[in-house]
Write a protein that holds these residues in place. Structure first.
Motif, PDB file in Angstrom:
ATOM      1  N   LEU A 111       0.855  -1.203   0.000  1.00  0.00           N
ATOM      2  CA  LEU A 111       0.000   0.000   0.000  1.00  0.00           C
ATOM      3  C   LEU A 111       0.876   1.233   0.000  1.00  0.00           C
ATOM      4  CD1 LEU A 111      -2.704   1.429   0.307  1.00  0.00           C
ATOM      5  CD2 LEU A 111      -2.510   1.136   2.793  1.00  0.00           C
ATOM      6  N   TYR A 162       2.380   1.864  -3.295  1.00  0.00           N
ATOM      7  CA  TYR A 162       1.442   2.446  -4.272  1.00  0.00           C
ATOM      8  C   TYR A 162       1.200   3.928  -3.973  1.00  0.00           C
ATOM      9  CZ  TYR A 162      -2.728   3.498  -6.889  1.00  0.00           C
ATOM     10  OH  TYR A 162      -3.626   4.098  -7.733  1.00  0.00           O
ATOM     11  N   VAL A 165      -0.713   2.832 -16.205  1.00  0.00           N
ATOM     12  CA  VAL A 165       0.328   1.886 -15.745  1.00  0.00           C
ATOM     13  C   VAL A 165       0.197   1.679 -14.226  1.00  0.00           C
ATOM     14  CG1 VAL A 165       2.796   1.562 -15.477  1.00  0.00           C
ATOM     15  CG2 VAL A 165       1.897   2.473 -17.615  1.00  0.00           C
ATOM     16  N   SER A 166      -0.107   2.763 -13.474  1.00  0.00           N
ATOM     17  CA  SER A 166      -0.243   2.517 -12.010  1.00  0.00           C
ATOM     18  C   SER A 166      -1.501   1.696 -11.757  1.00  0.00           C
ATOM     19  CB  SER A 166      -0.291   3.853 -11.270  1.00  0.00           C
ATOM     20  OG  SER A 166      -1.319   4.638 -11.818  1.00  0.00           O
ATOM     21  N   GLY A 167      -2.485   1.829 -12.656  1.00  0.00           N
ATOM     22  CA  GLY A 167      -3.659   0.962 -12.519  1.00  0.00           C
ATOM     23  C   GLY A 167      -3.262  -0.500 -12.672  1.00  0.00           C
ATOM     24  N   ILE A 168      -2.420  -0.736 -13.705  1.00  0.00           N
ATOM     25  CA  ILE A 168      -1.967  -2.129 -13.932  1.00  0.00           C
ATOM     26  C   ILE A 168      -1.242  -2.623 -12.682  1.00  0.00           C
ATOM     27  CG2 ILE A 168      -0.341  -3.496 -15.296  1.00  0.00           C
ATOM     28  CD1 ILE A 168      -1.009  -1.675 -17.693  1.00  0.00           C
ATOM     29  N   LEU A 224      -1.582  -1.646  -9.658  1.00  0.00           N
ATOM     30  CA  LEU A 224      -2.553  -1.873  -8.574  1.00  0.00           C
ATOM     31  C   LEU A 224      -3.195  -3.239  -8.739  1.00  0.00           C
ATOM     32  CD1 LEU A 224      -3.534  -0.069  -6.249  1.00  0.00           C
ATOM     33  CD2 LEU A 224      -5.506   0.538  -7.651  1.00  0.00           C
ATOM     34  N   PHE A 225      -3.545  -3.529 -10.001  1.00  0.00           N
ATOM     35  CA  PHE A 225      -4.208  -4.816 -10.304  1.00  0.00           C
ATOM     36  C   PHE A 225      -3.304  -5.961  -9.860  1.00  0.00           C
ATOM     37  CE2 PHE A 225      -7.729  -6.755 -12.356  1.00  0.00           C
ATOM     38  CZ  PHE A 225      -7.298  -7.943 -12.893  1.00  0.00           C
ATOM     39  N   MET A 235      -0.968  -5.797  -7.625  1.00  0.00           N
ATOM     40  CA  MET A 235      -0.880  -5.842  -6.140  1.00  0.00           C
ATOM     41  C   MET A 235      -2.104  -6.556  -5.559  1.00  0.00           C
ATOM     42  SD  MET A 235       0.517  -2.148  -4.915  1.00  0.00           S
ATOM     43  CE  MET A 235       2.160  -1.589  -5.314  1.00  0.00           C
ATOM     44  N   SER A 236      -3.219  -6.317  -6.195  1.00  0.00           N
ATOM     45  CA  SER A 236      -4.419  -6.933  -5.614  1.00  0.00           C
ATOM     46  C   SER A 236      -4.253  -8.445  -5.611  1.00  0.00           C
ATOM     47  CB  SER A 236      -5.655  -6.525  -6.438  1.00  0.00           C
ATOM     48  OG  SER A 236      -5.481  -7.010  -7.767  1.00  0.00           O
ATOM     49  N   TYR A 237      -3.648  -8.966  -6.679  1.00  0.00           N
ATOM     50  CA  TYR A 237      -3.497 -10.441  -6.714  1.00  0.00           C
ATOM     51  C   TYR A 237      -2.515 -10.891  -5.652  1.00  0.00           C
ATOM     52  CZ  TYR A 237      -6.582 -11.513 -10.486  1.00  0.00           C
ATOM     53  OH  TYR A 237      -7.724 -11.711 -11.205  1.00  0.00           O
ATOM     54  N   PHE A 265       3.127  -7.463 -13.509  1.00  0.00           N
ATOM     55  CA  PHE A 265       2.258  -6.267 -13.477  1.00  0.00           C
ATOM     56  C   PHE A 265       2.827  -5.262 -12.482  1.00  0.00           C
ATOM     57  CE2 PHE A 265      -2.132  -7.314 -15.384  1.00  0.00           C
ATOM     58  CZ  PHE A 265      -1.521  -7.903 -16.479  1.00  0.00           C
TER      59      PHE A 265
END
Lengths: 538, 103, 499, 717
Positions: free
Chosen positions: C128, C131, C168-171, C173-174, C176-178, C224
């Motif tokens: 977190l 990010y 790219v930060s969205g990618i 984040l995705f 990180m979620s995994y 990612f």
């Protein structure tokens, strides 16, 4: 393995006097801006400083020659301390049989080049290179000298590499800024060729560093790896590199040998990599091509002796035949190409390629005569080619053209100049009684039994060399006088100060070469015996 | 059968790819920004789903909260810049024409 | 460690925020004479005191704020680099006419916050936190890129940067979620334990088919996440924004952008990689069989080659330096791909050297852009005659970027090559050879500028009036290039102190 | 090797170095002296120095006679020149009887010619240069003759080559002379190539087996053993070859399929051919006549060209070891003798006639040394130096007399105007033709007899063929010599009457008289044993050649046969002279004119063939010279277009591709560097085009990059 400690610091003085010269020239530039000194005085001041510093370096190197004991085969005048503990790098300068002759040659030829780049005595117009940006020119010249001296004296691989590349920068600017019409092309080509070679050497250096055995540094610390050349030599000769693990599937010693050899061969220059030399010479101003031909080509030859021969004896033995073949190609091929040149400086450049081919041939045959002959050939060529380029410079300053075809019958207008040209050409084609012959005949004599066919083919170059030199003399100096050049004036005092010392040395070493052989032979012979005794590579 | 973790993940992935598709195809700058928001929200869906189903901790929720705040922040800055572009390129915010900087 | 006690380890950042706010307040007073000087002094003082606090806290190695934030020598070293870089940028901006008087306050404010963001990025050891700090850095740099409000190129660059960064930060984040999904935690050390548990044998026996699926998801997630870092350090697939933004953004900021964020991205990725995927920082035993060495190697080769090749045909010096920045990121990645102590050491050493080289080059570009208004190579024609000092120092910076020995650039490159060759595997030799070929190619486009400066004739011969202060800054930047080229033992000692 | 055994004679060093002093003196100060103080200051020292060395030579002679025959040699070691590995060479001088004779010839004839050239070269602008080069020549020739090792001999060898180049091209303003000088030097250089290869073969062949030699074999051999035999000092080689073991080993060795000794001798003889103008490498001598006449006399008649004969004589112990080499030398000598003599028939330039006669007489000397009669060969060399010197000098005075006229057809009836020259010329003609009691008779007849009598020749019938060629050559010799005499001296002087040819000044004529006297009486020194008279020359040279005398075999024919052969050679001389007189005396006989004009092919073809010197020059021009000229152009093109462009080929390919891809050339590539970087530049151009500026493409690249990374990792690892 002797752990050499500092004995005297004379070598550091020789290497770094030019830098003191550079410092003082910078001070004069500073003063010029502060006190508004007029340009001419500042230029003359910087010329004077560079003359003094090159002269000092030359005198010190002569003093070194005086104190050098020819009997022993150990390092003398050692100056060593730990420079960067982090990577076990030492500041290690030393003189032994291999580099003493070349150091003295360097200081002498740089002094001659310095005299030649001073526009006193004799009318030189303002567009002449020696009148433009003189402080910058002199600074670069002195930095170049430090680079060359450092390259010859350095006995720590890293320090050697740093000096090796320091030579690169000033030469690029000297050719690029003060050069002839196509100077950019020649300068960038020189830079690209040499840099490509030296980065290859960088990888080989690092590979050797990581393959080396632990060694005690100058301050007593134990280092896991080392750049120290005497140490590497000892471990190399005990077969360490032959046993090292292979690179990319090939034997370690072979790959490293080839990488180092290519780096040095570009500088010699060897056959496929030689195309930068004619361009660099044609475009460089006279004193710079004097240094380029006189000394820079020898750094390649010296490097092969110091690194390829000493560190990797087995690989040297493995690659000896290839070296002989390339030497032969260099000699014969360049001789023929010389005959087809119409530009005098290009002709001399190709003749340098041909003469440096002797060095390669001499190296390949591990007989005492061949290798002493090769080193002597480097010294002799280091005297003859500067004289040749000064001669080309003399005619270029007067006629602003180097086309051999345009001249004719200069002998009756410039008799003294013709005499000097005759002497230089005869020395270069190897007339006995002059220095060029000694190197040639020893290399042939030494290489003959080992490579009979190559030596005989190379010996045919003796005739071709005579042909193109005489043809050049014929077209330029003999026959009907070409009225176009009626305004030419004979050799003036500046040119005499540079040409006569060289002529005297060429004649002296032609009749009495023993002083140089005493210097070099007793450190070359053990080198050959080790190589001969070395085993086979996997 | 009840709605499990895998359903949420698929939705998250679908939203993510839709967002990407929207960013790449849209000509209008604002439309592209919407795409960006979609991508960020798809990550939020994942976080919440994971937080609820697999690990019992509330980190996921925390993360989602922060993402929402940051998405808003980014949106604000992006819109300000779009406004600047709008003013400088005399009323053009079509991504295709904004190619003064290239090669 | 509870937040209350850990506050006292946090004071460099606190001091930075303090000065940040001070600048914003001071910038409210408009139009008094020494405004520019005052703001610059405050900004410089802020950086100075932060570095002073940083030096005070030398030696600590603890995780604070519930091991969200790491105060260790690794992060301190890079914080010092950011402060150094920020300091020089403040000196440059002080006299750069590109940043107008009235916006100076905002520039310094955002700049300091950018540096604060990088402080956080470098020492965050929680997904977190990574990010958040990454977003903090990115958003502040979007704003600074678009700082010249009425300049078309600046706003277009900012727009591209915003959207590119957002995606790219969205990618990331995705991804990180995994990671969170798989291991249920956000701390990187905890993720490492999860990785060991997930990919070790007992777990596989219980659920046969899942190892392959697990490996794929872990791989995809880590790639990612790497996208986020890759975008920051401008590694190959994620470098497309770099040339446009560098050309568009105001030059002082481009200078900063080309150094600090790039190094911050690399450092953060280093921390993420070494704490997440390897046993510990000294013996580099990989936890998963993800071949990070190979991935980084391929990326390094691609980045170097593409960076150098594209730089050749550039005429705009800023774009040329952009591509050269990409190439230098490739060299650093080459060092990192060795995944060894020497590799890391080479990265630390090279980042300091790279700082001075690139800053020096950009200072000259800024000066020339101010005096001649152009950024292409024609503006540099005949500079050797007009302004010898500037021309010679620019040549020194460029030769150092190429890696010519007497200068620091060579030593940095030497360490990188040493790290790669020390691995002594066939694959790494190939990478080293690609590396040296690239440095030869780089000679060509750097030498084009040098050729223009020294060999070609100038359009008009009269010298440019350059402020002596800018010459002073150039001279100050020249000194480390020579010192670290000749005697770089102190810097080596500082860099080894780390691991 | 102890040198004490030989008599130390320090002054030996000064024999060559006096002329060197003269050369340096004139070289540096000459032009100033000539301008300010006149010619006296130049030729005075230029003559005194050779005279000094002549005096020292005589002193050496006297000292040598004092020593007992078997160690009759003087030695002087100046300084050590090259001491590397097993090569030990010093600047050392060695005068044994052979060396003494050669030094005597060189210094004596040299001094005379120096005196002669005062008159010949008077008020020539390059006066000082001429004497400086002549002294330099004396120095090099004396080094060659007195040097004790091969490298010293090679210094002299190339030194004389250099001086002949300088002196032939002395009047360099005329293009023709310069080309002649260059041709002489290059052809000599070809010869030197052979010589140096021979020296290497000898140096290494003695100590090691060349077939199996590699670098390690040098290290294995212990140092003192190699020192024994592999050396370049000639007398050390001779001594080591006396040792049985070395002798057997040396003669047994093979290289490239030939026996080593033969290959060495053939290579050395190639050097001799180049220097002494034998068959393939003689082309430079006729053109060398472009130089001033004293030069032709000294260099191209008396001394330099004989260097080859001296070398073969000096290495008699080597040549004697290989009958094939002896035959090779003798055969080449004989063929050259006859061949050159025939060319002499129709030459009209008096100096060309003498040049071809020199080549022919050298052929005789090589026959002499070829068949093993080394002392006779050297004896002919000495007598030839005298009468050929006399012929050339008298030709010189004719040329001066007739105001630089060299064509014999324009001369005639000079006997009335130039009596002294005429008598000197006539005496020399008698000598060269071999009239009895003249010097030529004794030396040439002895050679022919030894040729007839020798058994070692590997030809069918042994030496008989050589003798036959020699006799026919003698016939032609006497014919063309007397033809030249009659054409120049008899008949009446038809050329422009108003300035009548006058006799040359005193310095020139007195030299002519001395040489004429010597060409008559020098023969009596070496009278044949047939006449039961003590042969002084033979006994003097005997100790030098005794080591090889055991290897030379002779048929041992009876005395009557010897008398008969002597009779034949006298008859041949007289017939030749008579025919020449019949054809050319006082130009009465119309036959030569008719022959020239006749159209019949059987006369026309041989006449053209001989007149154009068998078109040898043209053949060389169209074969070797053409080959080298085209090879150099091909290689230069190769270097410029292939090697240089190889690096740049990528560049041209790059530009071509650029054009093909619709990308105009001048926009991007400024062509500053043509290295492989041009290809790199091209790829740089292509890569940059994906930077379209559209964000869409950027994100596409991001996505593509990420996906490629994931898939690649998953598949490969």
């Amino acid at each position: 393995m002797i752990n050499y400690q500092t004995t005297t610091t004379i070598v550091s003085w020789v290497v770094f006097i030019p830098i003191i010269g550079v410092g003082s020239i910078l001070i004069t530039i500073g003063l010029r801006y502060l006190f508004k000194i007029d340009k001419k005085i500042a230029d003359n001041l910087s010329r004077l400083i560079s003359l003094i510093s090159t002269l000092l370096a030359f005198i010190l190197s002569l003093k070194m020659w005086g104190f050098f004991e020819t009997g022993m085969n150990t390092l003398q005048f050692v100056h060593r301390f730990v420079w960067i503990e982090n990577f076990n790098i030492e500041y290690f300068l030393g003189i032994d049989g291999i580099n003493i002759a070349l150091v003295i040659l360097t200081t002498f030829i740089t002094l001659i080049a310095c005299i030649a780049s001073v526009p006193w005595w004799g009318h030189v117009d303002d567009r002449h290179f020696s009148k433009r940006m003189t402080p910058g020119y002199m600074i670069l010249l002195l930095i170049l000298e430090t680079g060359m001296l450092g390259t010859f004296c350095a006995l720590d691989f890293f320090l050697f590499y740093i000096f090796w590349e320091i030579m690169l920068l000033p030469m690029y600017f000297l050719i690029g800024v003060w050069g002839g019409p196509r100077k950019e092309y020649a300068a960038i080509k020189f830079f690209l060729y040499t840099l490509a070679g030296s980065v290859l050497m960088l990888l080989a250096m690092i590979a050797i560093y990581y393959a080396s055995e632990p060694f005690i540094l100058a301050d007593g610390r134990l280092a896991h790896h080392t750049f120290n050349i005497p140490a590497l030599t000892a471990s190399g000769q005990s077969g360490l590199f032959a046993r090292a693990n292979p690179i990319l599937g090939f034997a370690f010693a072979k790959v490293v040998w080839i990488a180092l050899f290519i780096g040095f061969a570009i500088k010699i220059p060897m056959f496929p990599f030689h195309t930068w030399l004619p361009d660099a010479h044609v475009e460089a101003p006279t004193p710079i091509s004097v240094i380029l031909a006189g000394i820079l080509l020898k750094t390649g030859g010296y490097g092969i002796l110091r690194f390829n021969f000493q560190l990797l004896p087995e690989a040297t033995k493995w690659a000896a035949a290839a070296m002989a073949v390339f030497g032969m190609i260099n000699i014969v091929y360049a001789a023929y190409v010389c005959m087809a040149q119409s530009d005098l400086k290009k002709l001399i450049a190709y003749s340098s390629v041909s003469h440096m081919g002797f060095v390669l041939l001499g190296y390949a045959a591990f007989t005492p005569q061949a290798i002493s002959g090769a080193v002597f050939q480097m010294v002799a060529h280091g005297l003859i080619s500067p004289m040749l380029f000064l001669i080309a410079g003399v005619i270029y300053d007067r006629a602003h053209t180097r086309e051999i075809g345009e001249f004719g019958g200069l002998a009756n207008k410039m008799p003294e100049y013709t005499g000097l040209v005759g002497l230089a050409f005869m020395a270069s084609l190897g007339l006995p009684g002059l220095a060029g012959f000694i190197g040639e005949v020893l290399v042939f004599l030494g290489a003959f039994p080992v490579y009979k066919v190559f030596t005989i083919i190379s010996a045919t170059s003796v005739v071709i060399t005579a042909a193109y030199y005489l043809w050049t003399i014929h077209r330029m100096f003999l026959g009907k006088f070409n009225e176009k050049w009626s305004a030419l004036w004979d050799v003036n005092w500046r040119e005499r100060f540079t040409l006569y010392p060289l002529a005297a040395l060429i004649i002296f070493f032609g009749f009495y070469p023993m002083p140089i052989f005493n210097l070099i032979s007793n450190s070359l012979n053990p080198l050959i015996s080790v190589i001969i005794a070395s085993g086979k590579l996997p | 059968m009840s709605v499990g973790l895998s359903h949420f993940l698929t939705i998250g992935a679908v939203v993510f790819s839709l967002g990407l598709f929207c960013v790449i195809t849209r000509r209008n700058a604002i439309g592209v920004l919407m795409g960006v928001e979609l991508i960020l929200n798809s990550a939020n869906i994942n976080f919440l789903a994971f937080s609820h189903f697999s690990s019992g901790t509330i980190d996921g929720h925390l993360f989602a909260l922060f993402c929402i705040v940051l998405a808003a922040l980014e949106c604000a800055v992006a819109l300000a810049i779009v406004l600047a572009v709008f003013r400088n390129f005399d009323k053009v915010i079509d991504m295709e024409q904004l190619t003064t900087l290239h090669k | 460690m509870s937040p209350a006690e850990s506050l006292k380890y946090f004071n460099p950042e606190l001091i930075m925020t303090g000065f940040l706010l001070l600048i914003i307040v001071v910038s409210l007073w408009k139009n008094y004479k020494g405004r520019r000087l005052a703001l610059s002094l405050i900004a410089f003082a802020g950086l100075f005191f932060t570095s002073f606090a940083l030096i005070q806290s030398a030696g600590e190695n603890i995780l604070i704020f519930h091991n969200l934030y790491a105060c260790d020598p690794f992060s301190r070293f890079f914080k010092m680099i950011f402060l150094l870089c920020g300091g020089f940028i403040v000196l440059i901006v002080f006299q750069a006419r590109e940043i107008k008087e009235k916006h100076l306050g905002e520039f310094y404010g955002i700049l300091l916050s950018l540096i604060l963001g990088m402080f956080l990025l470098v020492s965050s050891s929680n997904l977190l936190m990574i990010y958040l700090s990454l977003e903090f850095v990115s958003i502040t740099s979007y704003v600074l890129t678009g700082f010249n409000r009425n300049d078309r190129r600046s706003s277009e660059a900012a727009l591209k940067y915003v959207i590119y960064g957002g995606v790219v930060s969205g990618i990331m984040l995705f991804g990180m979620s995994y990671f969170y999904g798989l291991f249920g935690t956000l701390e990187i050390p905890a993720i490492k334990k999860g990785l060991i548990a997930a990919l070790s044998t007992p777990y596989e026996a219980s659920r046969p088919g899942s190892v392959q699926a697990m490996r794929l998801t872990v791989l995809a997630a880590s790639i990612f996440v790497f996208a986020g870092f890759g975008y920051k350090m401008a590694a190959v697939p994620f470098h497309m924004w770099c040339p446009d933004v560098y050309e568009g953004a105001p030059t002082p900021f481009t200078a900063f952008l080309s150094i600090a964020p790039k190094i911050a991205g690399l450092a953060a990725f280093c921390r993420f990689l070494l704490t997440g995927f390897f046993e510990n920082i000294s013996n580099f035993l990989p936890v998963t069989e993800i071949p990070w060495g190979a991935i980084l190697g391929i990326l390094a080769a691609a980045t170097m080659t593409l960076g150098n090749l594209s730089a050749i045909s550039q005429n705009n010096v800023k774009r040329l330096l952009a591509y050269s920045g990409v190439a230098h990121c490739g060299y650093i990645l080459m060092g990192l791909s060795a995944l060894s102590g020497e590799g890391l050491f080479a990265f630390y050493f090279y980042s300091v050297v790279y700082l001075f080289m690139n800053l020096g080059a950009f200072v000259i570009v800024i000066i020339i852009r101010e005096k001649t208004g152009q950024e292409n190579i024609e503006a540099y024609k005949g500079l050797g005659v007009r302004e010898p000092f500037i021309a010679v120092s620019f040549a020194v910076f460029l030769f150092s970027l190429i890696g010519i020995p007497p200068l620091a650039g060579f030593i940095g490159k030497f360490y990188l090559f040493a790290a790669v060759i020390h691995k002594a595997q066939a694959w790494y030799y190939l990478l080293a050879i690609i590396g040296i070929l690239n440095s030869v190619i780089s000679l060509y486009y750097y030498a084009r500028i040098i050729k223009a400066m020294f060999i070609e004739k100038a359009v008009d011969e009269q010298p440019l009036q350059i402020f002596s202060f800018q010459k002073l800054v150039t001279f100050v930047l020249l000194i480390p290039i020579f010192i670290f080229g000749i005697y770089w033992q102190p810097l080596a000692k500082v860099a080894t102190f780390l691991f | 090797m102890e040198h004490a055994a030989f008599q130390q004679f320090v002054y030996l060093f000064w024999i060559p170095f006096f002329p060197l002093l003269g050369a340096v003196y004139n070289g540096l100060l000459g032009s100033a002296l000539q301008r300010r103080l006149g010619e006296k200051w130049i030729h005075a020292p230029a003559i005194v120095f050779p005279m000094l060395s002549f005096i020292i030579t005589i002193a050496g002679f006297v000292k040598l006679t004092g020593l007992d025959p078997h160690s009759r040699a003087l030695y002087c070691n100046a300084w050590s020149w090259l001491h590397i590995g097993n090569l030990n060479v010093d600047i050392a001088f060695w005068m044994d009887p052979l060396g003494a004779v050669m030094a005597f010839v060189v210094t004596f004839v040299g001094t005379l010619i120096h005196i002669y050239s005062i008159g010949y070269m008077r008020n020539d602008p390059g006066y000082w240069r001429f004497f400086s080069y002549m002294n330099l020549f004396m120095f090099s020739m004396l080094i060659l003759v007195l040097g004790d090792n091969f490298l010293m001999m090679f210094i002299g060898w190339e030194g004389v080559g250099l001086c002949s180049y300088l002196l032939i091209g002395f009047w360099y303003k005329d293009e023709k002379n310069a080309v002649a000088g260059m041709k002489a030097f290059i052809v000599n250089r070809v010869g030197d190539f052979g010589f140096i290869i021979g020296v290497f073969l000898l140096f290494w062949g003695l100590g090691f087996s060349l077939e199996t030699f590699d670098s390690s074999s040098l290290a294995t051999v212990t140092s003192e053993e190699t020192h024994l035999n592999s050396s370049l000092v000639i007398r050390e080689i001779e001594e080591s070859l006396q040792i049985e073991s070395v002798h057997e080993a040396f003669t047994g060795k093979k290289i490239f399929g030939f026996s080593l000794v033969t290959l060495i001798c053939v290579c050395l003889f190639v050097g001799a051919m180049g220097k002494s103008a034998q068959i393939p490498l003689y082309v430079w001598l006729p053109d060398a006549m472009a130089g001033p006449t004293p030069v032709s006399a000294l260099i191209h008649a008396a001394t330099m060209v004989t260097a080859g004969v001296y070398m073969v004589a000096r290495l008699h112990f080597l040549f004697a070891l290989s009958p094939f080499a002896m035959t090779w030398v003798a055969l080449f000598g004989a063929v050259t003798a006859l061949y050159a003599a025939t060319i002499g028939f129709f030459q009209y330039d008096i100096k060309k006639v003498l040049a071809y006669s020199t080549i022919s007489q050298l052929g005789y000397m090589f026959i002499g040394v070829g068949v093993g009669a080394f002392s006779t060969g050297i004896f002919h060399l000495m007598t030839h130096a005298f009468f050929k010197g006399c012929l050339f000098l008298s030709a010189g005075s004719i040329i001066i007399g007739c105001h630089h006229q060299q064509d014999m057809r324009k001369m005639g009836g000079l006997k009335t105007y130039m009596p002294v020259t005429r008598w000197a010329y006539l005496m020399a003609c008698f000598a060269i033709a071999g009239f009895p009691f003249f010097s030529g008779f004794f030396s040439k007849d002895e050679i022919l007899w030894q040729a007839f009598n020798s058994k070692d020749m590997m030809l069918p019938g042994g030496g008989k063929i050589i003798w036959l060629l020699g006799i026919v050559g003698a016939l032609c010799t006497s014919f063309y010599m007397f033809r030249s005499y009659f054409m120049t001296f008899t008949g009446e002087y038809s050329e422009n009457p108003h300035h009548v040819p006058k006799e040359s000044p005193k310095q020139m004529t007195c030299v002519l008289v001395i040489l004429g006297f010597l060409s008559i009486f020098s023969g009596f020194v070496g009278m044949p044993h047939l006449w039961h008279v003590h042969n002084l020359f033979e006994t003097w040279m005997e100790p030098v050649f005794e080591s090889s005398s055991s290897l030379i075999a002779s048929e041992g024919y009876t005395h009557t046969l010897e008398w008969m052969l002597m009779g034949i050679s006298v008859a041949v001389a007289i017939i030749g002279a008579w025919v020449a007189g019949w054809l050319y005396k006082n130009r009465e006989n119309p036959l030569p004119g008719k022959l020239l004009a006749s159209k019949k092919q059987i006369i026309r073809i041989p006449y053209n063939l001989i007149y154009n010197k068998y078109y040898v020059d043209e053949i060389y021009q169209h074969t070797i010279v053409w080959l080298i000229m085209n090879l150099r152009l091909a290689l230069d093109w190769f270097d410029r277009k292939i090697i240089d462009q190889l690096v740049d080929f990528a560049g041209t390919a790059g530009r071509w591709l650029g054009r093909f891809a619709g990308y105009t050339d001048e926009k991007g590539v400024d062509g500053a560097v043509n290295a492989t970087s041009d290809m790199v530049i091209f790829s740089g151009l292509k890569l940059v085009t994906i930077q379209t500026g559209k964000l869409r493409n950027y994100l596409g690249v991001v996505l593509a990059g990420a996906i490629i990374l994931v898939i690649a990792n998953y598949l490969f690892f």
